[in-house]
Design a protein around this motif. Structure first.
Motif, PDB file in Angstrom:
ATOM      1  N   ALA A   1       0.844  -1.193   0.000  1.00 58.37           N
ATOM      2  CA  ALA A   1       0.000   0.000   0.000  1.00 58.37           C
ATOM      3  C   ALA A   1       0.880   1.245   0.000  1.00 58.37           C
ATOM      4  O   ALA A   1       2.101   1.157   0.199  1.00 58.37           O
ATOM      5  N   LEU A   2       0.265   2.418  -0.211  1.00 54.53           N
ATOM      6  CA  LEU A   2       1.045   3.655  -0.309  1.00 54.53           C
ATOM      7  C   LEU A   2       1.871   3.906   0.953  1.00 54.53           C
ATOM      8  O   LEU A   2       3.052   4.254   0.868  1.00 54.53           O
ATOM      9  N   THR A   3       1.262   3.729   2.131  1.00 53.28           N
ATOM     10  CA  THR A   3       2.006   3.962   3.368  1.00 53.28           C
ATOM     11  C   THR A   3       3.212   3.043   3.458  1.00 53.28           C
ATOM     12  O   THR A   3       4.294   3.447   3.894  1.00 53.28           O
ATOM     13  N   GLU A   4       3.046   1.795   3.007  1.00 52.99           N
ATOM     14  CA  GLU A   4       4.152   0.836   3.023  1.00 52.99           C
ATOM     15  C   GLU A   4       5.220   1.193   2.001  1.00 52.99           C
ATOM     16  O   GLU A   4       6.422   1.017   2.256  1.00 52.99           O
ATOM     17  N   LEU A   5       4.809   1.718   0.856  1.00 51.41           N
ATOM     18  CA  LEU A   5       5.793   2.170  -0.144  1.00 51.41           C
ATOM     19  C   LEU A   5       6.603   3.346   0.389  1.00 51.41           C
ATOM     20  O   LEU A   5       7.810   3.442   0.145  1.00 51.41           O
TER      21      LEU A   5
ATOM     22  N   LEU B   1       5.797  12.283   3.320  1.00 47.85           N
ATOM     23  CA  LEU B   1       4.458  12.198   3.905  1.00 47.85           C
ATOM     24  C   LEU B   1       3.350  12.518   2.907  1.00 47.85           C
ATOM     25  O   LEU B   1       2.166  12.403   3.234  1.00 47.85           O
ATOM     26  N   ALA B   2       3.704  12.940   1.714  1.00 51.51           N
ATOM     27  CA  ALA B   2       2.706  13.366   0.728  1.00 51.51           C
ATOM     28  C   ALA B   2       1.761  12.226   0.375  1.00 51.51           C
ATOM     29  O   ALA B   2       2.180  11.089   0.136  1.00 51.51           O
ATOM     30  N   GLY B   3       0.471  12.519   0.354  1.00 51.13           N
ATOM     31  CA  GLY B   3      -0.530  11.551  -0.049  1.00 51.13           C
ATOM     32  C   GLY B   3      -1.064  10.685   1.071  1.00 51.13           C
ATOM     33  O   GLY B   3      -2.000   9.909   0.859  1.00 51.13           O
ATOM     34  N   LEU B   4      -0.482  10.789   2.264  1.00 49.77           N
ATOM     35  CA  LEU B   4      -0.944   9.975   3.382  1.00 49.77           C
ATOM     36  C   LEU B   4      -2.139  10.632   4.062  1.00 49.77           C
ATOM     37  O   LEU B   4      -2.216  11.850   4.166  1.00 49.77           O
ATOM     38  N   GLU B   5      -3.077   9.807   4.526  1.00 47.24           N
ATOM     39  CA  GLU B   5      -4.202  10.349   5.277  1.00 47.24           C
ATOM     40  C   GLU B   5      -3.725  10.718   6.683  1.00 47.24           C
ATOM     41  O   GLU B   5      -2.615  10.385   7.081  1.00 47.24           O
TER      42      GLU B   5
ATOM     43  N   LYS C   1      -0.248   9.755   8.482  1.00 46.07           N
ATOM     44  CA  LYS C   1       0.757  10.810   8.592  1.00 46.07           C
ATOM     45  C   LYS C   1       1.261  10.943  10.026  1.00 46.07           C
ATOM     46  O   LYS C   1       2.464  11.096  10.261  1.00 46.07           O
ATOM     47  N   ARG C   2       0.348  10.857  10.985  1.00 44.97           N
ATOM     48  CA  ARG C   2       0.749  10.963  12.387  1.00 44.97           C
ATOM     49  C   ARG C   2       1.672   9.813  12.785  1.00 44.97           C
ATOM     50  O   ARG C   2       2.641   9.994  13.514  1.00 44.97           O
TER      51      ARG C   2
ATOM     52  N   ASP D   1       3.105  20.680   4.485  1.00 48.11           N
ATOM     53  CA  ASP D   1       2.158  20.851   5.582  1.00 48.11           C
ATOM     54  C   ASP D   1       2.825  21.552   6.770  1.00 48.11           C
ATOM     55  O   ASP D   1       3.764  21.038   7.372  1.00 48.11           O
ATOM     56  N   ILE D   2       2.323  22.725   7.108  1.00 45.10           N
ATOM     57  CA  ILE D   2       2.916  23.537   8.173  1.00 45.10           C
ATOM     58  C   ILE D   2       2.814  22.850   9.525  1.00 45.10           C
ATOM     59  O   ILE D   2       3.756  22.876  10.328  1.00 45.10           O
ATOM     60  N   GLU D   3       1.675  22.211   9.787  1.00 41.19           N
ATOM     61  CA  GLU D   3       1.497  21.532  11.077  1.00 41.19           C
ATOM     62  C   GLU D   3       2.518  20.412  11.242  1.00 41.19           C
ATOM     63  O   GLU D   3       3.095  20.231  12.315  1.00 41.19           O
TER      64      GLU D   3
END
Length: 237
Positions: free
Chosen positions: A135-139, A161-165, A169-170, A193-195
């Motif tokens: 999956a994307l997070t695993e990639l 972190l781009a594209g992660l929900e 992301k956390r 992402d500033i945060e």
């Protein structure tokens, strides 16, 4: 550890990076931000050896690396990820790490690979096809794992972190914080992402049209009027 002095990269008539001077220490977790086209990835490419600077200096560990090929920069301790994951097709997750480690160190250390697989939560995916079964997070985790397998002292993370929900992301931010402490590696991360930048980084540098316009704490940088105008927009102001 890493020092850029008046670094400039031009492509024909376009100046992508314009006389940037920047230092990143071994204990730093530093953000690199700016609008699209500001020169962030080009700066990473110059550091890692994928782009040839037109002028200026790049020093790592006190020595110039301007003339070194990519693999020698990796073997000095510069690890790199890419915004779009680039797994090696028809190879397993473990084999991807083996190839990356051999390129980045000249040898293979299975204990290090096992440690990295466990740390990045990929151990149970180690024998899966990296290109087709993740999956994307695993990639994204695989991108970090490949770089980490080379025993870096500095990680260049390009929008990892781009594209992660939000939940993913956390978790990823938590992993990067632990990575910094556990493996004692400096981090320079491109992120919009500033945060995220504010929670992860002690320092932030801002590029705009290839020029460095700010370098300081997240709070100070994101209140800088020039940064607000060029990058964050009126909503943050």
């Amino acid at each position: 550890m890493l020092e850029l002095e008046n670094l400039t990269v031009r492509f024909g008539g376009l100046t992508a990076v314009n006389a940037v001077s920047l230092k990143v220490g071994s204990e730093d977790v530093m953000g690199l931000v700016g609008p699209n086209g500001a020169g962030k990835t080009t700066l990473f490419n110059a550091i890692s050896g994928l782009a040839r600077p037109t002028a200026g200096a790049i020093r790592f560990g006190g020595s110039s690396i301007l003339r070194l090929p990519i693999h020698q920069r990796a073997r000095l301790g510069i690890g790199r990820t890419f915004q779009i994951p680039q797994p090696l097709h028809e190879l397993t997750v473990r084999e991807n790490l083996i190839v990356a480690q051999r390129f980045g160190t000249g040898s293979v250390d299975q204990r290090r690979i096992d440690e990295v697989l466990d740390f990045t939560s990929l151990a149970d995916k180690a024998e899966r096809n990296a290109a087709n079964e993740l999956a994307l997070t695993e990639l994204k985790a695989l991108e970090v794992a490949k770089a980490l397998a080379t025993n870096p002292s500095l990680l260049l993370l390009d929008e990892v972190l781009a594209g992660l929900e939000t939940k993913g992301k956390r978790r990823f931010i938590g992993m990067l914080k632990e990575l910094h402490a556990r493996f004692r590696v400096g981090i320079l991360i491109i992120e919009h992402d500033i945060e995220t930048i504010s929670s992860l980084c002690q320092r932030v540098a801002v590029l705009n049209f290839g020029q460095l316009i700010a370098d300081g704490t997240p709070d100070a940088v994101f209140r800088d009027p020039e940064v607000v105008r060029s990058y964050t927009g009126a909503s943050h102001a």
